[in-house]
Design a protein around this motif. Structure first.
Motif, PDB file in Angstrom:
ATOM      1  N   PRO A 132       0.620  -1.231  -0.050  1.00 22.08           N
ATOM      2  CA  PRO A 132      -0.252  -0.224  -0.017  1.00 22.08           C
ATOM      3  C   PRO A 132       1.143   1.319   0.103  1.00 22.08           C
ATOM      4  O   PRO A 132       1.626   1.360   1.271  1.00 22.08           O
ATOM      5  CB  PRO A 132      -0.940   0.150   1.135  1.00 22.08           C
ATOM      6  CG  PRO A 132       0.106  -1.088   1.943  1.00 22.08           C
ATOM      7  CD  PRO A 132       0.499  -2.107   1.236  1.00 22.08           C
ATOM      8  N   GLY A 133       1.176   1.568  -1.111  1.00 23.65           N
ATOM      9  CA  GLY A 133       1.747   3.106  -1.785  1.00 23.65           C
ATOM     10  C   GLY A 133       2.468   3.894  -0.573  1.00 23.65           C
ATOM     11  O   GLY A 133       3.296   3.698   0.358  1.00 23.65           O
ATOM     12  N   LEU A 135       1.889   4.490   2.748  1.00 24.34           N
ATOM     13  CA  LEU A 135       2.074   4.083   3.613  1.00 24.34           C
ATOM     14  C   LEU A 135       3.049   3.194   3.808  1.00 24.34           C
ATOM     15  O   LEU A 135       3.585   3.134   4.783  1.00 24.34           O
ATOM     16  CB  LEU A 135       0.366   2.763   4.089  1.00 24.34           C
ATOM     17  CG  LEU A 135       0.670   2.027   5.582  1.00 24.34           C
ATOM     18  CD1 LEU A 135       0.279   3.160   6.745  1.00 24.34           C
ATOM     19  CD2 LEU A 135      -0.837   1.802   5.706  1.00 24.34           C
ATOM     20  N   PHE A 136       3.209   1.972   2.717  1.00 22.88           N
ATOM     21  CA  PHE A 136       4.972   1.914   2.496  1.00 22.88           C
ATOM     22  C   PHE A 136       6.081   2.567   2.490  1.00 22.88           C
ATOM     23  O   PHE A 136       6.478   2.359   3.899  1.00 22.88           O
ATOM     24  CB  PHE A 136       4.986   0.863   1.411  1.00 22.88           C
ATOM     25  CG  PHE A 136       6.013  -0.515   1.241  1.00 22.88           C
ATOM     26  CD1 PHE A 136       5.901  -0.912   2.382  1.00 22.88           C
ATOM     27  CD2 PHE A 136       6.174  -0.162   0.406  1.00 22.88           C
ATOM     28  CE1 PHE A 136       7.347  -1.863   2.938  1.00 22.88           C
ATOM     29  CE2 PHE A 136       7.301  -1.104   0.261  1.00 22.88           C
ATOM     30  CZ  PHE A 136       8.115  -2.197   1.590  1.00 22.88           C
ATOM     31  N   LEU A 138       5.760   5.498   4.725  1.00 17.85           N
ATOM     32  CA  LEU A 138       6.057   6.044   6.122  1.00 17.85           C
ATOM     33  C   LEU A 138       6.414   5.167   6.508  1.00 17.85           C
ATOM     34  O   LEU A 138       7.373   5.265   7.443  1.00 17.85           O
ATOM     35  CB  LEU A 138       4.385   6.654   5.849  1.00 17.85           C
ATOM     36  CG  LEU A 138       4.194   7.527   5.660  1.00 17.85           C
ATOM     37  CD1 LEU A 138       2.413   7.680   6.255  1.00 17.85           C
ATOM     38  CD2 LEU A 138       4.693   8.730   5.496  1.00 17.85           C
ATOM     39  N   ALA A 139       6.276   3.725   6.822  1.00 14.24           N
ATOM     40  CA  ALA A 139       6.939   2.137   7.231  1.00 14.24           C
ATOM     41  C   ALA A 139       8.420   3.269   6.889  1.00 14.24           C
ATOM     42  O   ALA A 139       8.586   2.294   7.854  1.00 14.24           O
ATOM     43  CB  ALA A 139       6.138   0.886   6.731  1.00 14.24           C
ATOM     44  N   ILE A 140       8.406   2.560   5.682  1.00 14.80           N
ATOM     45  CA  ILE A 140      10.619   3.035   5.355  1.00 14.80           C
ATOM     46  C   ILE A 140      10.686   3.445   6.619  1.00 14.80           C
ATOM     47  O   ILE A 140      11.210   4.076   7.322  1.00 14.80           O
ATOM     48  CB  ILE A 140      10.626   2.605   3.887  1.00 14.80           C
ATOM     49  CG1 ILE A 140       9.775   1.639   3.492  1.00 14.80           C
ATOM     50  CG2 ILE A 140      12.020   2.262   3.697  1.00 14.80           C
ATOM     51  CD1 ILE A 140       9.924   1.055   1.925  1.00 14.80           C
ATOM     52  N   MET A 142       9.839   5.257   9.069  1.00 13.82           N
ATOM     53  CA  MET A 142      10.013   5.045  10.629  1.00 13.82           C
ATOM     54  C   MET A 142      11.526   4.501  10.586  1.00 13.82           C
ATOM     55  O   MET A 142      11.351   4.640  11.854  1.00 13.82           O
ATOM     56  CB  MET A 142       8.043   4.177  10.467  1.00 13.82           C
ATOM     57  CG  MET A 142       8.064   3.854  12.199  1.00 13.82           C
ATOM     58  SD  MET A 142       6.859   3.438  12.475  1.00 13.82           S
ATOM     59  CE  MET A 142       6.983   1.482  11.786  1.00 13.82           C
ATOM     60  N   VAL A 143      11.208   3.127  10.527  1.00  7.94           N
ATOM     61  CA  VAL A 143      12.148   2.147  10.337  1.00  7.94           C
ATOM     62  C   VAL A 143      13.199   2.516   9.884  1.00  7.94           C
ATOM     63  O   VAL A 143      14.233   2.569  11.565  1.00  7.94           O
ATOM     64  CB  VAL A 143      11.822   1.238   9.766  1.00  7.94           C
ATOM     65  CG1 VAL A 143      13.334  -0.532   9.534  1.00  7.94           C
ATOM     66  CG2 VAL A 143      10.441   0.225  10.095  1.00  7.94           C
ATOM     67  N   ILE A 229       6.502  13.540  10.497  1.00  8.04           N
ATOM     68  CA  ILE A 229       7.571  12.065  10.672  1.00  8.04           C
ATOM     69  C   ILE A 229       8.360  12.330   9.587  1.00  8.04           C
ATOM     70  O   ILE A 229       9.831  12.206   9.951  1.00  8.04           O
ATOM     71  CB  ILE A 229       7.054  10.844   9.852  1.00  8.04           C
ATOM     72  CG1 ILE A 229       5.490  10.818  10.277  1.00  8.04           C
ATOM     73  CG2 ILE A 229       7.675   9.347   9.855  1.00  8.04           C
ATOM     74  CD1 ILE A 229       4.753   9.562   9.786  1.00  8.04           C
TER      75      ILE A 229
END
Lengths: 286, 445
Positions: A132-133, A135-136, A138-140, A142-143, A229
């Motif tokens: 999911p574009g 969000l992915f 953002l997740a990256i 974040m990590v 973020i």
């Protein structure tokens, strides 16, 4: 190629968007100079200094401090917008430098060699594109960690998919062309055919892809910084809008308005130029 | 056709595997130790190990028979004496390439951080060299038959493995190095490996099992199960996403038809300019400006909340406007592609009125690419809109993911990303199968 570039410069829309992009580029370079200068001098740059005597100045005609007004900490909106331009260009350029080489390389390999190589390439990009574009991304980020690095990595390593698809389809088309067959008959090596013969013939795709993904990267950066973020402690456009949002309710309209216009103009220019490039280089698409 | 469908279903397996692998790499490897994330930076080592043992995080990453363990961390003595800091008579020396620890006559404990697990196999690996006349023993105090004499090497580096098995009794201080003689033992590296019951019993396998059984763990912040978080969020997300989806679809297809009808005339040009401009305005600007102007200044809508259908009106309007620019241009291109087809010319030549051509011929034929576009956006309906939900206070999945990202709640983010990706794969599979039923040309390709 040359006549195509002439076509772009002759059309008023093309000329206008190129002028806008050039102006922004110079602003970004100027912003970079200011940033570097302050870094070398080891001092707080003017756009970060709080000046509480000077808060919420309305925009005025006089050039200099307060040309586009000042924000809640008395900082000049105009010079902060220039710094925003610098960050936006950083994001656009660096993520392109990550995404385009990956996409071009994988697309060329998959398209030209076919078979198992192609299966792996297709598998790889199908897997990434299933994510999911936003969000992915953002997740990256974040990590990897808050800040610009997370944005570069997040956008760079997810947006190569589009480049790869486009290049792969084009390489497959070119593979059966006469000039490739001729080069194969001459006994040239596959790498030479791929990178010396096919790649120059599809280089316009890279330009088109760049013009499409540059504004997308900028918009994503603005979004990520806006929700807090991304960039911190630096005047990114997203951070500026997030700050201006609360002040807007008190009637401080200028920061919000000018940042919006700044983002709008550069993205519009790139969108128009992208359309034009597609029309000129790849008329079948329209 | 049955053969094609089976083939298509099988082809999703590698992609699901790829999705799981990507999320595994991102959330399990790059993000660091999950135990540390859950228990915090100051957790003691017993708790960390207990958490890992419980959740299978102390297994090898992909496969392997021996895995390192917290009981004794690998030491190469390059910069510190660790784990021998507290022992007397041991010195850190720096050799030509690596550092080493020098032991002279005496007996030295190997300090373990934790007790061994009973009924398990381990091995200790020594990389050492000896100098001079010296006898070195590694003593196992609980099971003395598993002690070992390290042979003298006279200046050459050597690697010796001591395998041992723990039965019932275990202790932190069960190993010591005993050095007798005038020379020294120079220990270059020391490591401990734990035997894994099965070579593929790994973190990745555990992860795959967890994902396939929809066990995404529990939220670090709210201690709620991630599956519950997702189930709670889907409802409000769909309430917001479905009206936006159909609204955008309806308005953009209508406007695209208007464009196609008036192609290259003023209306078309204006609509193209409008949609390009709409595309260039950032999503966040719409949210901020919409909230300020419509909700705050004009007081037409509530600003924030999730109480009645009325609260959805403003976010839905903003959502529709945001998607409009891109969609009008996309559908316009599709319609124009169809407008230049032979069958349209034939229909014109037959003398059919324009609206009939448009609605009966062009729209029907353009339906396949439109449906493809729709099927791509369906999975995103579930994950919701990140921005709208956050800034209008709608407790959907978008809101949940932004909150989770802000508080680094890794399991919630991971769960939402995985569910989104799986939905994407499944919906794609479903539409492809549907196409083969509807359109026989596709399965012949």
């Amino acid at each position: 190629m040359n006549s195509n570039i002439k076509k772009i410069f002759r059309s008023p829309v093309g000329l206008l968007s190129i002028i806008i992009i050039t102006v922004y580029t110079f602003l970004a370079i100027y912003g970079e100079c200011v940033y570097r200068y302050n870094q070398v001098k080891d001092q707080t740059p003017g756009y970060m200094q709080t000046n509480l005597d000077n808060i919420y100045q309305h925009p005025s005609y006089k050039i200099g401090n307060g040309f586009l007004g000042t924000d809640g900490l008395g900082r000049d909106v105009f010079s902060r917008i220039i710094q925003g331009t610098r960050i936006a260009f950083h994001v656009g350029v660096i993520t392109s430098l990550i995404a385009i080489p990956i996409g071009v390389l994988l697309g060329c390999l998959g398209g030209y060699y076919g078979g198992k190589t192609d299966t792996i390439v297709v598998w790889l990009y199908s897997s990434v594109s299933a994510m999911p574009g936003l969000l992915f991304i953002l997740a990256i980020s974040m990590v990897v960690g808050k800040g610009l690095l997370g944005i570069y990595v997040g956008i760079g390593f997810t947006t190569w998919v589009g480049v790869c698809r486009y290049i792969r389809a084009e390489v497959i088309k070119h593979k059966s062309r006469q000039y490739v067959k001729a080069a194969q008959a001459l006994g040239y090596s596959n790498t030479r055919i791929l990178f010396r013969h096919i790649l120059p013939n599809i280089s316009h795709i890279i330009i088109i892809v760049f013009s499409i993904r540059f504004p997308a990267a900028i918009a994503t950066e603005v979004f990520i910084s806006f929700i807090g973020i991304g960039v911190e402690n630096e005047p990114s456009w997203g951070v500026m809008i997030a700050n201006a949002r609360t002040r807007l309710w008190e009637g401080i309209w200028w920061e919000m308005t000018f940042v919006t216009i700044a983002i709008f103009l550069i993205i519009l220019a790139f969108n128009l130029l992208g359309d034009l490039l597609r029309d000129v280089f790849d008329p079948r698409l329209n | 056709m049955f053969k094609y469908i089976v083939k298509r279903v099988l082809s999703t397996i590698p992609i699901i595997f790829g999705v799981i692998l990507l999320t595994f790499i991102l959330f399990d490897l790059v993000s660091g130790s999950p135990a540390q994330i859950v228990l915090g930076k100051n957790a003691n080592i017993e708790d960390l190990e207990q958490y890992d043992e419980l959740n299978g995080y102390n297994k090898p990453v992909l496969f392997g028979l021996w895995n390192s363990t917290r009981i004794l961390q690998d030491s190469s003595f390059k910069t510190s004496l660790q784990p021998f800091q507290k022992a007397d008579g041991i010195y850190l020396m720096f050799g030509s390439a690596n550092g080493y620890v020098s032991f002279s006559d005496g007996e030295y404990q190997i300090p373990m951080s934790l007790e061994f697990y009973p009924d398990e196999k381990y091995k200790l690996i020594f990389e050492y060299q000896t100098d001079g006349d010296v006898k070195v023993f590694v003593l196992n105090k609980i099971n003395e038959s598993q002690s070992l004499e390290l042979p003298a090497t006279n200046g050459k580096s050597r690697k010796v493995v001591l395998p041992f098995k723990i039965d019932e009794a275990t202790s932190k201080d069960m190993f010591s190095i005993s050095v007798k003689g005038t020379g020294t033992l120079q220990l270059g590296a020391l490591s401990l490996r734990r035997k894994i019951s099965h070579p593929f019993d790994s973190r990745f396998l555990q992860y795959v099992i967890n994902v396939l059984t929809f066990d995404f763990g529990t939220s670090v912040v709210s201690k709620q199960k991630v599956t519950d978080v997702i189930l709670e969020g889907v409802g409000p997300s769909l309430c917001l996403a479905i009206p936006i989806f159909f609204g955008t679809l309806f308005v953009s297809v209508c406007l695209a038809l208007v464009c196609a009808w008036n192609r290259n005339r003023l209306t078309d040009r204006l609509l193209v300019i409008l949609s390009t401009s709409l595309m260039s305005i950032n999503y966040i600007v719409w949210v901020v400006a919409g909230q300020y102007l419509l909700a705050y200044k004009l007081q037409l809508f509530p600003i924030w909340g999730f109480n009645s259908a009325y609260y959805f009106v403003l976010p839905v309007i903003i959502g529709i406007i945001c998607g409009l620019g891109r969609d009008i241009r996309f559908y316009r291109t599709i319609m124009l592609d169809e407008m230049y087809m032979d069958y349209v010319r034939t229909a014109r030549a037959k003398g059919l009125p324009g609206y009939k051509i448009l609605f009966k011929h062009v729209l029907r034929n353009a339906l396949v690419p439109i449906l493809t576009n729709i099927s791509i956006s369906i999975p995103f309906l579930f994950t919701g809109s990140l921005l709208l939900e956050t800034y209008f206070g709608i407790p959907g999945l978008g809101n949940a993911s932004i909150n989770a990202i802000n508080s680094a709640d890794i399991f919630v983010v991971q769960g939402i990303v995985l569910v989104g990706a799986m939905l994407y794969v499944l919906v794609n599979l479903f539409t492809d199968v549907l196409y083969t039923i509807v359109d026989p040309r596709i399965r012949l390709k």
